[in-house]
Design a protein around this motif. Structure first.
Motif, PDB file in Angstrom:
ATOM      1  N   LEU A 188       0.799  -1.221   0.000  1.00 22.85           N
ATOM      2  CA  LEU A 188       0.000   0.000   0.000  1.00 22.85           C
ATOM      3  C   LEU A 188       0.833   1.273   0.000  1.00 22.85           C
ATOM      4  O   LEU A 188       1.748   1.428   0.812  1.00 22.85           O
ATOM      5  CB  LEU A 188      -0.907   0.034   1.226  1.00 22.85           C
ATOM      6  CG  LEU A 188      -2.049  -0.972   1.283  1.00 22.85           C
ATOM      7  CD1 LEU A 188      -2.852  -0.776   2.559  1.00 22.85           C
ATOM      8  CD2 LEU A 188      -2.940  -0.847   0.059  1.00 22.85           C
ATOM      9  N   THR A 189       0.492   2.152  -0.899  1.00 25.15           N
ATOM     10  CA  THR A 189       1.040   3.503  -0.856  1.00 25.15           C
ATOM     11  C   THR A 189       0.400   4.183   0.352  1.00 25.15           C
ATOM     12  O   THR A 189      -0.807   4.066   0.561  1.00 25.15           O
ATOM     13  CB  THR A 189       0.676   4.254  -2.142  1.00 25.15           C
ATOM     14  OG1 THR A 189       1.407   3.669  -3.223  1.00 25.15           O
ATOM     15  CG2 THR A 189       1.016   5.730  -2.022  1.00 25.15           C
ATOM     16  N   ALA A 190       1.206   4.849   1.161  1.00 19.95           N
ATOM     17  CA  ALA A 190       0.632   5.377   2.404  1.00 19.95           C
ATOM     18  C   ALA A 190       1.360   6.602   2.934  1.00 19.95           C
ATOM     19  O   ALA A 190       2.515   6.859   2.576  1.00 19.95           O
ATOM     20  CB  ALA A 190       0.635   4.286   3.466  1.00 19.95           C
ATOM     21  N   ILE A 191       0.651   7.323   3.769  1.00 21.67           N
ATOM     22  CA  ILE A 191       1.266   8.403   4.530  1.00 21.67           C
ATOM     23  C   ILE A 191       1.823   7.767   5.791  1.00 21.67           C
ATOM     24  O   ILE A 191       1.095   7.128   6.551  1.00 21.67           O
ATOM     25  CB  ILE A 191       0.210   9.454   4.935  1.00 21.67           C
ATOM     26  CG1 ILE A 191      -0.448  10.059   3.707  1.00 21.67           C
ATOM     27  CG2 ILE A 191       0.849  10.526   5.807  1.00 21.67           C
ATOM     28  CD1 ILE A 191       0.491  10.857   2.834  1.00 21.67           C
ATOM     29  N   GLU A 192       3.114   7.914   5.985  1.00 21.88           N
ATOM     30  CA  GLU A 192       3.752   7.269   7.128  1.00 21.88           C
ATOM     31  C   GLU A 192       4.125   8.253   8.213  1.00 21.88           C
ATOM     32  O   GLU A 192       4.647   9.332   7.931  1.00 21.88           O
ATOM     33  CB  GLU A 192       5.023   6.546   6.675  1.00 21.88           C
ATOM     34  CG  GLU A 192       4.780   5.365   5.775  1.00 21.88           C
ATOM     35  CD  GLU A 192       4.379   4.127   6.562  1.00 21.88           C
ATOM     36  OE1 GLU A 192       4.092   3.115   5.935  1.00 21.88           O
ATOM     37  OE2 GLU A 192       4.350   4.197   7.825  1.00 21.88           O
ATOM     38  N   GLN A 193       3.868   7.866   9.456  1.00 20.13           N
ATOM     39  CA  GLN A 193       4.311   8.662  10.598  1.00 20.13           C
ATOM     40  C   GLN A 193       5.197   7.763  11.435  1.00 20.13           C
ATOM     41  O   GLN A 193       4.718   6.805  12.035  1.00 20.13           O
ATOM     42  CB  GLN A 193       3.129   9.095  11.447  1.00 20.13           C
ATOM     43  CG  GLN A 193       1.972   9.656  10.654  1.00 20.13           C
ATOM     44  CD  GLN A 193       0.820  10.055  11.541  1.00 20.13           C
ATOM     45  OE1 GLN A 193       0.485  11.222  11.627  1.00 20.13           O
ATOM     46  NE2 GLN A 193       0.216   9.088  12.219  1.00 20.13           N
ATOM     47  N   ASP A 194       6.448   8.073  11.519  1.00 21.27           N
ATOM     48  CA  ASP A 194       7.369   7.227  12.259  1.00 21.27           C
ATOM     49  C   ASP A 194       7.231   7.468  13.762  1.00 21.27           C
ATOM     50  O   ASP A 194       7.548   8.545  14.250  1.00 21.27           O
ATOM     51  CB  ASP A 194       8.790   7.535  11.799  1.00 21.27           C
ATOM     52  CG  ASP A 194       9.820   6.660  12.486  1.00 21.27           C
ATOM     53  OD1 ASP A 194       9.469   5.999  13.490  1.00 21.27           O
ATOM     54  OD2 ASP A 194      10.965   6.631  12.016  1.00 21.27           O
ATOM     55  N   PRO A 195       6.795   6.455  14.493  1.00 16.68           N
ATOM     56  CA  PRO A 195       6.597   6.647  15.936  1.00 16.68           C
ATOM     57  C   PRO A 195       7.917   6.940  16.650  1.00 16.68           C
ATOM     58  O   PRO A 195       7.933   7.626  17.679  1.00 16.68           O
ATOM     59  CB  PRO A 195       6.049   5.308  16.416  1.00 16.68           C
ATOM     60  CG  PRO A 195       5.764   4.505  15.216  1.00 16.68           C
ATOM     61  CD  PRO A 195       6.458   5.096  14.054  1.00 16.68           C
ATOM     62  N   GLY A 196       8.997   6.434  16.092  1.00 15.91           N
ATOM     63  CA  GLY A 196      10.300   6.687  16.689  1.00 15.91           C
ATOM     64  C   GLY A 196      10.640   8.167  16.679  1.00 15.91           C
ATOM     65  O   GLY A 196      11.196   8.701  17.643  1.00 15.91           O
ATOM     66  N   VAL A 197      10.299   8.825  15.602  1.00 16.32           N
ATOM     67  CA  VAL A 197      10.559  10.260  15.492  1.00 16.32           C
ATOM     68  C   VAL A 197       9.721  11.022  16.515  1.00 16.32           C
ATOM     69  O   VAL A 197      10.191  11.938  17.193  1.00 16.32           O
ATOM     70  CB  VAL A 197      10.229  10.756  14.073  1.00 16.32           C
ATOM     71  CG1 VAL A 197      10.322  12.270  13.997  1.00 16.32           C
ATOM     72  CG2 VAL A 197      11.156  10.110  13.059  1.00 16.32           C
ATOM     73  N   LEU A 198       8.489  10.590  16.619  1.00 17.61           N
ATOM     74  CA  LEU A 198       7.588  11.201  17.592  1.00 17.61           C
ATOM     75  C   LEU A 198       8.176  11.065  18.995  1.00 17.61           C
ATOM     76  O   LEU A 198       8.234  12.025  19.768  1.00 17.61           O
ATOM     77  CB  LEU A 198       6.245  10.464  17.512  1.00 17.61           C
ATOM     78  CG  LEU A 198       4.978  11.189  17.915  1.00 17.61           C
ATOM     79  CD1 LEU A 198       4.852  12.508  17.191  1.00 17.61           C
ATOM     80  CD2 LEU A 198       3.770  10.310  17.619  1.00 17.61           C
TER      81      LEU A 198
END
Lengths: 342, 342
Positions: free
Chosen positions: A290-300
């Motif tokens: 799937l093409t997706a918008i990713e939010q890296d929890p590690g960055v958060l």
DNA sequence: TCGTTGTCATCAATCGATTGCAATATACCC
DNA sequence: GGGTATATTGCAATCGATTGATGACAACGA
């Protein structure tokens, strides 16, 4: 079960005072003879002495413990956030007290109080996305005797450090990408009714459409809770439209949609294109990825800890800090490029 | 940030002694006139007084806090276990300190010490499955000043309460079912090299074969770590055999296998049958739903808390209790029934 | 011999609660 | 009025650690 060994007992065995023992074990560069220093350390080790943090934090007024409240530890995203955050805390010698609330504002409040009375030095809050009655919680947070950092979501209008991804931008990027690939009839499946986050993603979706002069068609906007069955239900209506693409505004929503698509024998991206959010296990598994918008929890986690760290050090002005992170569009195989027929 | 309000401050404001305030706020049926009782409660409420658990637990010698160490909170199974356990603890007024170790025995030890010094009343341990050097950990656990309950896995040969599923039985049930469906060449994919759990599941697999007189063929036993990529790697060899069915001994192992199958264009159960373990999201999603051995983390949590509860109450004999739970075979659509040609 | 300096170690207060033991006040009885 | 219940409340020790103030002692200079 062994007994707990105390400072006093060590002192007695060595024949010195508790203060001396404390001084030595904390490696204070104080005036204790080398000889006794060694002796004390040896006796302490032999007795498996471990200082009682409870007693210590009472006088030190800090516990080197932080708290985290997430709505649901069983969600992949929050679990991952919790994992990253804990790792980060440990690097700086903090323990992290992870708790999971169930999502209601009352539970959040209860947990918050628990954490505070247990003496954590600060709290990370992943609360306040849903539209429930959060007055009591808001009140509590604003009177907190310790620093708080809101992560991923926020109680609106509360003066408090915040670290989160730009959800509006995420919605915009997803939709924008679909437009660039030639799509004109783009449906979206969002949780705008009960989630601030969802609203923002919807706003981004609409902005992208407006920007290129496409109509905002209410018949293409569908509502779904953040649960697979809910999205599964809603998807039937989505597929009855003439949309060539769908923006599914969360991982679970995407999964519900996929399930429905699969059952109806529709293929991706042949029959319909999909952009998802926060890909979870699914993309590891099946075609098409799937093409997706990713939010890296590690960055958060990294930024959240940064904020907390500053507060704990007494730095950071009186005003709340607000960190907004950009999500990333990861292009995989679930979007078809349409030949522009316009 | 508000200041913390103490008992003494309340006492001062009311004009009574701290002891009186303490008595009233703890609802002791003592002394203290109704009049003052009301007054104290009111002042306490007005000042948002919250007792300092740190101070309290120092004298009470209990914190009403429990600890949990899992190898990896990002794993679905452990996250779910943590969630259930926390809920259960909260019902009895205990807070649960969830920590995630990364799986190495040193990290486990470090976390355990952290928990103990922070005054938890007991710990749930999900540790000791992998064959690492756990001598220090074992030593620490056996000298623990508080009750410990080992959950889901155990350090072998340690006298300690244990609650876990019968992994041998799980392997047996899966294999037995495949046999009953007419399969004779059954491969298995297990983590026997580094995991006690894996070994037991393998043992169950072999028992089922032996029981019906089928040969145990080393060429049908494949090794995989508990990670999707590892299983993906291993699966190629599995598919080169003449096996008509595979027992995949963990959810991640099943996922890796499925990915490989999918890539090779093999269909389930048409080309090959699969029994999985601990189904995660995958079965919600795609066809065919996987037949699997299920272990309900909620049940595990319930029993684990039960053990802990007994210990905390001082009940439960000197000897360690051992609870063994039966997993359940959930039949779905990934196994083909073969017409018996014998 | 007295004062000074330096070294090593202890005292005692403190953190914020809990609780057994006294203390005070009022009423009541003889 | 003295003695005894009864009803309220305060004192002070305690939990296990930390830490600024203080003491004991030896060596040394004047």
């Amino acid at each position: 079960m062994a007994n707990k060994v105390t400072l006093k007992q060590i002192a007695q065995e060595v024949g010195l005072s508790p203060s001396s023992v404390s001084l030595v074990l904390n490696n204070r560069p104080c005036r204790i003879s080398e000889e006794n220093r060694k002796l004390i350390k040896e006796v302490a080790a032999r007795n498996h002495y471990v200082p009682n943090q409870i007693a210590r934090s009472l006088v030190m007024r800090e516990s080197r413990t932080l708290g985290l409240i997430v709505p649901n530890i069983e969600s992949r995203f929050f679990a991952s956030l919790a994992g990253s955050l804990e790792k980060r805390c440990r690097e700086d010698g903090y323990a992290l007290f992870i708790t999971s609330s169930g999502g209601s504002a009352e539970d959040d409040l209860e947990l918050l109080r628990q954490l505070v009375t247990r003496g954590v030095d600060g709290v990370f809050l992943v609360v306040g996305d849903e539209f429930s009655d959060d007055r009591a919680l808001r009140e509590e947070v604003s009177h907190l005797p310790i620093p708080a950092v809101m992560v991923d979501r926020a109680i609106e209008g509360l003066e408090c450090d915040k670290v989160m991804f730009d959800h509006e931008m995420g919605g915009y990027m997803a939709t924008r990408y679909l437009i660039e690939q030639g799509h004109r009839r783009i449906a979206c499946l969002v949780n705008a009714r009960r989630s601030n986050t969802g609203r923002k993603r919807l706003a981004g979706y609409e902005r992208a459409l407006r920007e290129v002069g496409l109509p905002i068609d209410a018949r293409l906007e569908f509502e779904s809770e953040y649960y697979i069955p809910s999205a599964y239900e809603a998807s039937e209506a989505v597929l009855a439209t003439d949309a060539t693409a769908v923006f599914a505004s969360s991982d679970n929503i995407a999964l519900g949609l996929l399930k429905r698509l699969h059952e109806m024998g529709k293929s991706i991206p042949g029959d319909i294109s999909v952009v998802s959010y926060d890909n979870s296990a699914a993309d590891v598994l099946f075609e098409p990825a799937l093409t997706a918008i990713e939010q890296d929890p590690g960055v958060l986690a990294e930024h959240a800890f940064g904020c907390m760290s500053k507060r704990l050090a007494g730095k950071g002005g009186r005003r709340a800090e607000e960190v907004v992170l950009e999500p990333v569009l990861i292009v995989k195989d679930s979007v078809l490029e349409l030949t522009k027929h316009n």
